[in-house]
Design a protein around this motif. Structure first.
Motif, PDB file in Angstrom:
ATOM      1  N   ARG A 113       1.071   4.339  -2.763  1.00  0.00           N
ATOM      2  CA  ARG A 113       0.780   5.424  -2.618  1.00  0.00           C
ATOM      3  C   ARG A 113       1.926   6.457  -3.181  1.00  0.00           C
ATOM      4  N   ILE A 154       0.783  -1.195   0.029  1.00  0.00           N
ATOM      5  CA  ILE A 154       0.081  -0.128  -0.128  1.00  0.00           C
ATOM      6  C   ILE A 154       0.926   1.289  -0.150  1.00  0.00           C
ATOM      7  N   ASP A 155       2.006   1.264   0.962  1.00  0.00           N
ATOM      8  CA  ASP A 155       2.922   2.363   0.630  1.00  0.00           C
ATOM      9  C   ASP A 155       3.540   2.630  -0.727  1.00  0.00           C
ATOM     10  N   GLN A 159       1.152   6.853  -7.017  1.00  0.00           N
ATOM     11  CA  GLN A 159      -0.290   7.095  -7.193  1.00  0.00           C
ATOM     12  C   GLN A 159      -0.009   8.495  -8.153  1.00  0.00           C
TER      13      GLN A 159
END
Length: 88
Positions: A52, A48-49, A55
């Motif tokens: 991010r 998830i990091d 993104q």
């Protein structure tokens, strides 16, 4: 003419996004490898990091693909128009 320009602009946007994202990729790969090597580490949180951190690349990449697609559609419509008129 406009269709070719749209296609080239989209191609440049996609390639530039890939190059800039690839420039930071070794650090992200090292982050994931460290997480994989650490016992008890949370892999989902690390992924998830990483997502991010990447993104920012989604909008120029998808936008460039959309411009390339629009350029190809306009080229195809122009070719169909010329073919129906009988001009080669």
């Amino acid at each position: 003419m406009v269709a070719g320009l749209l296609y080239v602009i989209g191609l440049i946007a996609v390639l530039a996004t890939i190059v800039v994202a690839g420039y930071g990729a070794p650090g992200l790969i090292q982050l994931v490898n460290t997480t994989l090597d650490t016992p008890g580490a949370d892999l989902v949180a690390t992924l998830i990091d990483v997502a991010r951190l990447l993104q920012w690349a989604v909008l120029p990449f998808v936008g460039g693909l959309a411009l390339m697609g629009l350029g190809r559609i306009v080229m195809l419509l122009g070719a169909i128009n010329r073919a129906l008129r009988g001009n080669a």
